[in-house]
Motif scaffolding. Structure first.
Motif, mmCIF file in Angstrom:
data_model
loop_
_atom_site.group_PDB
_atom_site.id
_atom_site.type_symbol
_atom_site.label_atom_id
_atom_site.label_comp_id
_atom_site.label_asym_id
_atom_site.label_seq_id
_atom_site.Cartn_x
_atom_site.Cartn_y
_atom_site.Cartn_z
ATOM 1 N N ILE A 560 9.597 2.602 2.264
ATOM 2 C CA ILE A 560 8.459 1.681 2.334
ATOM 3 C C ILE A 560 7.167 2.413 2.007
ATOM 4 O O ILE A 560 6.304 1.908 1.263
ATOM 5 N N TRP A 561 6.991 3.621 2.565
ATOM 6 C CA TRP A 561 5.784 4.399 2.261
ATOM 7 C C TRP A 561 5.693 4.723 0.776
ATOM 8 O O TRP A 561 4.608 4.654 0.180
ATOM 9 N N ALA A 562 6.808 5.097 0.162
ATOM 10 C CA ALA A 562 6.798 5.411 -1.271
ATOM 11 C C ALA A 562 6.435 4.182 -2.101
ATOM 12 O O ALA A 562 5.696 4.290 -3.089
ATOM 13 N N LYS A 563 6.920 3.008 -1.710
ATOM 14 C CA LYS A 563 6.579 1.787 -2.455
ATOM 15 C C LYS A 563 5.093 1.463 -2.337
ATOM 16 O O LYS A 563 4.425 1.162 -3.335
ATOM 17 N N VAL A 564 4.550 1.536 -1.116
ATOM 18 C CA VAL A 564 3.149 1.169 -0.905
ATOM 19 C C VAL A 564 2.223 2.160 -1.603
ATOM 20 O O VAL A 564 1.339 1.776 -2.396
ATOM 21 N N VAL A 565 2.422 3.450 -1.337
ATOM 22 C CA VAL A 565 1.550 4.463 -1.926
ATOM 23 C C VAL A 565 1.756 4.547 -3.435
ATOM 24 O O VAL A 565 0.793 4.703 -4.197
ATOM 25 N N GLY A 566 2.996 4.424 -3.883
ATOM 26 C CA GLY A 566 3.240 4.449 -5.319
ATOM 27 C C GLY A 566 2.595 3.290 -6.041
ATOM 28 O O GLY A 566 2.088 3.433 -7.160
ATOM 29 N N THR A 567 2.573 2.128 -5.429
ATOM 30 C CA THR A 567 1.909 0.978 -6.042
ATOM 31 C C THR A 567 0.405 1.164 -6.077
ATOM 32 O O THR A 567 -0.257 0.825 -7.077
ATOM 33 N N LEU A 568 -0.181 1.718 -5.001
ATOM 34 C CA LEU A 568 -1.627 1.934 -4.968
ATOM 35 C C LEU A 568 -2.078 2.960 -6.005
ATOM 36 O O LEU A 568 -3.106 2.777 -6.660
ATOM 37 N N LEU A 569 -1.304 4.018 -6.173
ATOM 38 C CA LEU A 569 -1.698 5.091 -7.091
ATOM 39 C C LEU A 569 -1.084 4.953 -8.477
ATOM 40 O O LEU A 569 -1.383 5.763 -9.358
ATOM 41 N N GLY A 570 -0.204 3.987 -8.671
ATOM 42 C CA GLY A 570 0.417 3.813 -9.973
ATOM 43 C C GLY A 570 1.501 4.821 -10.296
ATOM 44 O O GLY A 570 1.788 5.065 -11.467
ATOM 45 N N VAL A 571 2.110 5.427 -9.293
ATOM 46 C CA VAL A 571 3.164 6.423 -9.503
ATOM 47 C C VAL A 571 4.465 5.962 -8.853
ATOM 48 O O VAL A 571 5.295 6.786 -8.472
ATOM 49 N N VAL A 597 8.847 2.622 -21.455
ATOM 50 C CA VAL A 597 7.492 2.081 -21.560
ATOM 51 C C VAL A 597 7.313 1.024 -20.494
ATOM 52 O O VAL A 597 8.195 0.186 -20.276
ATOM 53 N N ASN A 598 6.196 1.038 -19.829
ATOM 54 C CA ASN A 598 5.833 -0.009 -18.894
ATOM 55 C C ASN A 598 4.973 -1.009 -19.633
ATOM 56 O O ASN A 598 3.842 -0.727 -20.025
ATOM 57 N N ASN A 599 5.511 -2.213 -19.876
ATOM 58 C CA ASN A 599 4.814 -3.220 -20.667
ATOM 59 C C ASN A 599 3.608 -3.801 -19.947
ATOM 60 O O ASN A 599 2.760 -4.429 -20.574
ATOM 61 N N ASN A 600 3.530 -3.614 -18.654
ATOM 62 C CA ASN A 600 2.419 -4.195 -17.911
ATOM 63 C C ASN A 600 1.136 -3.383 -18.040
ATOM 64 O O ASN A 600 0.065 -3.858 -17.712
ATOM 65 N N ASP A 601 1.224 -2.151 -18.461
ATOM 66 C CA ASP A 601 0.053 -1.292 -18.579
ATOM 67 C C ASP A 601 -0.007 -0.750 -19.999
ATOM 68 O O ASP A 601 0.840 0.041 -20.402
ATOM 69 N N GLU A 602 -0.985 -1.171 -20.755
ATOM 70 C CA GLU A 602 -1.083 -0.752 -22.152
ATOM 71 C C GLU A 602 -1.599 0.673 -22.289
ATOM 72 O O GLU A 602 -1.412 1.302 -23.313
ATOM 73 N N ASN A 603 -2.279 1.182 -21.260
ATOM 74 C CA ASN A 603 -2.868 2.519 -21.367
ATOM 75 C C ASN A 603 -1.900 3.628 -21.024
ATOM 76 O O ASN A 603 -2.241 4.792 -21.137
ATOM 77 N N GLN A 604 -0.714 3.267 -20.555
ATOM 78 C CA GLN A 604 0.250 4.294 -20.180
ATOM 79 C C GLN A 604 0.944 4.830 -21.419
ATOM 80 O O GLN A 604 1.275 4.079 -22.337
ATOM 81 N N PRO A 637 1.991 7.750 -16.140
ATOM 82 C CA PRO A 637 0.700 7.077 -16.382
ATOM 83 C C PRO A 637 -0.371 8.064 -16.827
ATOM 84 O O PRO A 637 -0.171 9.287 -16.837
ATOM 85 N N ASN A 638 -1.532 7.503 -17.183
ATOM 86 C CA ASN A 638 -2.679 8.340 -17.502
ATOM 87 C C ASN A 638 -3.210 9.019 -16.243
ATOM 88 O O ASN A 638 -3.025 8.520 -15.119
ATOM 89 N N TYR A 639 -3.900 10.156 -16.455
ATOM 90 C CA TYR A 639 -4.438 10.940 -15.334
ATOM 91 C C TYR A 639 -3.333 11.225 -14.312
ATOM 92 O O TYR A 639 -3.507 11.060 -13.107
#
Length: 910
Positions: A560-571, A597-604, A637-639
C-alpha cells in the motif's frame, strides 16, 4: 482381494509353497496372497530391514521361545548367581572403560592444552623446564580444564574451517591471479584480479562485454585460419638421431614432464587416511583402546595449533606494536591479547601477499601458489571475523548509544559497566547487533518479495541457492570487501539514527514526561529480574513471533505504501512494475527489442526492454541485479534521479514515524490499562515490560479484528453471524484450556517445586517461609514448557497422544471434552494430590498424636521432600525388579533356549 485356495498358499518372500519341514505361517493382519510366510524367510527379512513389525499392516510379529527338555522349572541359584556376577563384571568393565574415555577426552586433553598454552605465553625458559611437573599438578584443575576446553574448541573449529574452506576452493576454483603461471602475467597478477572483478561486474555476473565477445571471436577465427594455413604448408621431415642424442632427448622429455608436474602441482590435494574411522572408534565408545592413540594426536595438534595459530601471530603483532608505541592503547582496551593476535594476522596476510608476488616475479611458481593459498586462507578468516564479529559489535554499540535517553542512562555508565566486566558487555552488545542485523535482513528480503524484481538491485538475495559469500571472499579483491563493509556500516548506522535516535528526540521534545521507560524495580515488589526474563523469553517473544498474520500484514502495508508514494512521485512503475505490459510481452513472445511506454504521460522517455536470454550484450543496470536475477521492465520518468531522492527521503520519514508509533502507542495503551486496574500511582512503579506486552497484544487484537471485518463485511450479516458464533466457540475453548495450561498448571507446578526443593534448601527450620504466588507462576511457566517438551520427546503414552492430536486438529476443531478427559483432568488431579495429601497427612498426624506446634511445622516442612523421595525410591525399586526379571530371562535364554517359533495372528487373542 480374491480368495485363494489353500493348496495355492505361497510365501510372500520366496514365493514357494509350504511343506512339512517348512510350514507357512500367518503372523500379521494381512490377508490374501501376502498373508503367509515361511519363518526362515521372515527372520531373514527382519534381519535385513531391522524392523519387528509388518511394513504393510504395522502389526508386530510374535515369537514363542522353545527351551530344551532338561530345563528346570525354576532357575537354579548357581546359574542366577553366575549370570548376576557376569553382568556385574561386564558393567564394571564398561564403567571403567567409559570412565577412562571421559577422563582422557574431558580431562587430560583440555588440561594439557591449557597448561601448554600458559607455558608458551609465559615467555620464560623456567616455565618450559617445569612443564612436566606442571602437567601433574592438581592446582586449579577445574579452572584449567574449562580454559583448555575453550582452546580445544578453537582448535577443532579451526581445522574444520580449514577443511571446509579447502572444499570451497576446490569446488569454486582458484582466483584468476593465482592460476596465472606465465612470467609475463606475474607483475600484473594483483591488478588483474581487480580488472577481472571490476569490469562492470561482468565476471561476478558471469556476463562478458559485447565488445570482448566480438573481439575474441574475431581473434579465434583469425588464429584458426593461420593454423590451417601453416598445417597445409608444413611438410614432414626425416630426422636421424644417434644413440646419445636419443638418450639426451629422453632425459629432456623427463625434465620437461617433471617441470610440468611442478607447474600443475596443487597444494590443496591432501592425502586421505587409508582407514575410515567412525566417531565411536575414534572416541573409544566401541570398547577398544585405539582412542589412546587419537588422544595423543589431538594433544599434539593442540600444541601445534597453539604454537602456529596463537603464539607466533601474537608475538609478531606485539613486536610491531611495541616498535611503534601502540601497545599501550591495546592494554587499555581490556582485550590486549586478542587485538595483538589479530594485528599479527593482518601483518601475516600482507606478508604472504607480498611474498607471493615476489615468488612469481622470481618464477618460483610452486612456492608462489603455496603463499597465495595461505594469503587466501587468512583473507577469508579475517573477512569472516569482521563480518560476523566486528560488524555486529559496532551495530550493537551504536544501538546502545542512540537509545541511552530511552532508559535514562549515560555514556559514562556504559563505560563503567564495560570496565567492570568487558567480556559480558562485549557479548551482550554483539548479541544485540546480531539480532538487529537478522531482523533488518529479514525485512529487506520481505521488501524484495513485494517490490518489483530489480527495484532493489543493490541488495543481495540471501535466499538465492547460488549465493555463496565464501566464494566471493575468495575471488573478489580486498578493496571491494572494504568498500562493502563501510557501505554496510553507513546504511545500518543511518537506519539506527532514523529509527531510534530521531524518534526518541521527538518524544523528548513533544512529550517529555513519557520517557524514560521504567525498567528499575521497587525493592518492596516481589518481582525479580529472572521473572521478567522468563516472561519475556517464554511467553511474549514466542507468542508474537509465531503469529502467521504478521508477515502478511507487513507485506500488505509495504505494498500500500509503495502504491501511494509511487503514485505521488510518479515512480509506481519502478517500485511495482507494469503488470499489464509484462503480460502482453509474455503473450506476444517477441524476440525483437521492445519499448515500454506509458501512454498517459507524453514527457516520459522510452526504456528498451529486451529479454536477457535472447541477447548476448551486457544488460543495463535496471535489468540485472547483483545476484544475477532478471529485472522486470519499468517506465523511466523524467527527473528520475530527483524522484528517487525524494522517494528515499519519504522512506526515511516513514521509518521514523513507524518507529515513533511503535515506541509510543503500545506502551501508552498498556500504561493506561494498568492505570485503570491498579491506579495511577501504583501503575507508575510497574516495569514497562508488562505494559508493552499488554499494549502489543491489544494492538494485535485490534488489527486482527479490523482484518476480519474487512474480510467478512462484504459477505453479509448471515455469514458474519455464523463466523462470530464459530469465533466465540473457539475463543471459549481456547480460554478454558488456556486458563488451565497457562494459569492453574504453572501455579501448581511452581508451588510444588518451591515446597519440594526451594524451601527445604533455602529456608531454615526456625524461619517461616513466604510463598510469592507470582514468582511461583512464572517459574511454573518454564516448568510446564519443559514438561511438554519432554512429553513430546518421550515414549508414546496417553497424554502425548492427546497433545499431538490437539496440535493436529488445530484451535477450531479440537474437542474440549477429550482435552479435559485425556490431559487436563489427570494432570490437575496429580498436582492437587501432590500438594494436598502431604498437607493433610502432616496436620492429621499432629492432631491425632497430639504433637506440639513446633513439631507440626517441622513435619510439614519435611513431608513434601520425603514423600517425593519415597515415590522416587519405589519407582527405582520397580525399575530394578523389572531389570532383574529381564536378567533372569536372559540367563535362562542363554543356557536353555533352543530356538523360537513364529506365532500366527489370532484375532480373538489380539
Amino acid at each position: 482381494m480374491a480368495s485363494v485356495e489353500e493348496s495355492d498358499y505361497i510365501c510372500r518372500v520366496c514365493r514357494s509353497e509350504g511343506s512339512q519341514d517348512k510350514p507357512l505361517y500367518h503372523p500379521c493382519i494381512c490377508t490374501g496372497s501376502i498373508r503367509y510366510v515361511h519363518q526362515d524367510c521372515l527372520v531373514q527379512w527382519l534381519r535385513h530391514s531391522k524392523k519387528e513389525y509388518c511394513e504393510l499392516c504395522k502389526h508386530k510379529y510374535s515369537f514363542k521361545p522353545i527351551y530344551s527338555a532338561d530345563m528346570p522349572t525354576r532357575l537354579p541359584v548357581t546359574d542366577l548367581v553366575y549370570g548376576l556376577f557376569r553382568s556385574i563384571f561386564m558393567a564394571v568393565r564398561s564403567w571403567l572403560h567409559y570412565t577412562l574415555v571421559a577422563v582422557a577426552w574431558l580431562g587430560i586433553v583440555p588440561l594439557t592444552a591449557c597448561r601448554i598454552y600458559k607455558c608458551l605465553f609465559t615467555g620464560s625458559v623456567r616455565s618450559l623446564l617445569s612443564l612436566p611437573m606442571d602437567m601433574l599438578s592438581t592446582e586449579n584443575v577445574g579452572q584449567d580444564i574449562l580454559c583448555g576446553s575453550l582452546v580445544v574448541a578453537c582448535t577443532m573449529a579451526s581445522f574444520i574451517g580449514l577443511v571446509w574452506l579447502r572444499e570451497q576452493i576446490m569446488n569454486g576454483g582458484m582466483p584468476g591471479w593465482l592460476n596465472r603461471n606465465g612470467p609475463d602475467n606475474v607483475a600484473v597478477a594483483p591488478n588483474a584480479e581487480v580488472a577481472i572483478n571490476d569490469d562492470n561486474n561482468n565476471i561476478e555476473h558471469g556476463v562478458p562485454n559485447a565488445e570482448d565477445i566480438v573481439e575474441q571471436e574475431e581473434d579465434e577465427s583469425d588464429d584458426s585460419e593461420d593454423i590451417d594455413e601453416e598445417e597445409e604448408d608444413a611438410e614432414p621431415e626425416e630426422i636421424q638421431l644417434d644413440g646419445a642424442e636419443v638418450e639426451d632427448l629422453e632425459e629432456n622429455e623427463v625434465d620437461v614432464q617433471n617441470e610440468g608436474d611442478d607447474g600443475n602441482w596443487n597444494a590443496l590435494e591432501w592425502d586421505r587416511a587409508a582407514e575410515e574411522l567412525t566417531w565411536e572408534r575414534m572416541l573409544g565408545l566401541d570398547g577398544s583402546l585405539v582412542f589412546l592413540e587419537h588422544v595423543f594426536w589431538v594433544v599434539s595438534l593442540n600444541t601445534l595449533f597453539i604454537l602456529v595459530f596463537a603464539f607466533c601471530p601474537y608475538h609478531l603483532g606485539h613486536f610491531v606494536l611495541a616498535a611503534v608505541d601502540l601497545d599501550v592503547y591495546l592494554v587499555a582496551s581490556r582485550f590486549e591479547g586478542f587485538l595483538t593476535t589479530l594485528f599479527g594476522y593482518v601483518i601475516l596476510t600482507v606478508a604472504f601477499f607480498v611474498c607471493h608476488a615476489a615468488m612469481f616475479l622470481l618464477k618460483m611458481q610452486r612456492s608462489g601458489r603455496v603463499l597465495g593459498i595461505l594469503y587466501i586462507v587468512l583473507k577469508v578468516a579475517l573477512l569472516v571475523m569482521f563480518e560476523m564479529g566486528v560488524f555486529p559489535l559496532v551495530c550493537g554499540w551504536w544501538l546502545d548509544i542512540c537509545s541511552l535517553q530511552l532508559f535514562n542512562t549515560t555514556v559514562q555508565e556504559r563505560v563503567t559497566n564495560y570496565i567492570n566486566s568487558p567480556g559480558t558487555s562485549t557479548f551482550f552488545h554483539w548479541l544485540l547487533g546480531m539480532i538487529y542485523i537478522f531482523y533488518t535482513a529479514s525485512f529487506m528480503l520481505l521488501l524484495k518479495e513485494v517490490l518489483r524484481p530489480g527495484a532493489l538491485w543493490f541488495l543481495r538475495n540471501l535466499n538465492d541457492p547460488d549465493f555463496n559469500p565464501i566464494q566471493e571472499m575468495i575471488h573478489l579483491p580486498l578493496y571491494r570487501h572494504i568498500r562493502r563493509f563501510l557501505l554496510s556500516v553507513v546504511i545500518f548506522g543511518s537506519a539506527v539514527l532514523m529509527m531510534i535516535y530521531l524518534p526518541v528526540q521527538m518524544i523528548l521534545r513533544y512529550s517529555p514526561n513519557f520517557l524514560p521507560y521504567h525498567v528499575n524495580l521497587r525493592k518492596d515488589v516481589p518481582i525479580s529480574d529472572l521473572s521478567l526474563e522468563l516472561i519475556l523469553l517464554q511467553v511474549i517473544i514466542p507468542a508474537l513471533l509465531e503469529q502467521g498474520q504478521t508477515r502478511q500484514w507487513l507485506k500488505s502495508i509495504i505494498k500500500i505504501w509503495a502504491k501511494v508514494v509511487g503514485t505521488l512521485l510518479g515512480v509506481k512503475s519502478y517500485l511495482l512494475g507494469d503488470t499489464d505490459g509484462d503480460a502482453r510481452a509474455q503473450n506476444e513472445n517477441q524476440i525483437q527489442p521492445q519499448r515500454a511506454v506509458n501512454n498517459n504521460d507524453e514527457n516520459q522517455e522510452e526504456v528498451p526492454v529486451v529479454p536477457f536470454q535472447q541477447q548476448n550484450l551486457h544488460p543495463e543496470p535496471q535489468q540485472m541485479a547483483l545476484d544475477g536475477e532478471i529485472h522486470q521492465p519499468y517506465t523511466r520518468p523524467n527527473y528520475f534521479v530527483t524522484r528517487i531522492v525524494l522517494l528515499l527521503l519519504l522512506m526515511c520519514a516513514t521509518l521514523s514515524l513507524i518507529s515513533l508509533t511503535v515506541m509510543v502507542v503500545p506502551v501508552g495503551i498498556g500504561r493506561y490499562l494498568f492505570s485503570l486496574w491498579l491506579g495511577t500511582e501504583n501503575a507508575n512503579f510497574i516495569h514497562d515490560l508488562y505494559p508493552t506486552a499488554l499494549g502489543l497484544y491489544t494492538c494485535w487484537l485490534m488489527g486482527h479484528l479490523v482484518n476480519l471485518s474487512m474480510v467478512w463485511f462484504p459477505r453479509g450479516s448471515r455469514a458474519i453471524w455464523s463466523e462470530c458464533k464459530t469465533l466465540i466457540k473457539m475463543i471459549s475453548k481456547i480460554a478454558i484450556v488456556g486458563g488451565f495450561v497457562f494459569g492453574l498448571f504453572p501455579l501448581l507446578f511452581g508451588l510444588l517445586f518451591e515446597l519440594v526443593i526451594v524451601i527445604p534448601l533455602r529456608v531454615p527450620l526456625h524461619q517461616s517461609p513466604l510463598n510469592f504466588l507470582w514468582q511461583d507462576w512464572v517459574l511454573g511457566i518454564l516448568l510446564v514448557k519443559l514438561a511438554v517438551a519432554l512429553t513430546l520427546l518421550g515414549p508414546q503414552w496417553k497424554i502425548r497422544i492427546a497433545i499431538e492430536r490437539v496440535f493436529h486438529q488445530g484451535p477450531r476443531n479440537f474437542s474440549l471434552r477429550d482435552m479435559y478427559v485425556d490431559v487436563i483432568h489427570p494432570i490437575m488431579c496429580s498436582l492437587l494430590l501432590s500438594l494436598t495429601v502431604p498437607y493433610v497427612i502432616a496436620h492429621s498426624a499432629t492432631y491425632v498424636l497430639g504433637l506440639p506446634h513446633d513439631f507440626s511445622n517441622i513435619l510439614l516442612r519435611r513431608i513434601y521432600p520425603c514423600l517425593i523421595s519415597f515415590f522416587a525410591l519405589v519407582s527405582f525399586l520397580m525399575f530394578e525388579a523389572k531389570q532383574f526379571r529381564r536378567l533372569c530371562d536372559h540367563i535362562k535364554n542363554e543356557r536353555y533356549l533352543v530356538g523360537k517359533r513364529l506365532l500366527n495372528y489370532e484375532p480373538a487373542k489380539a
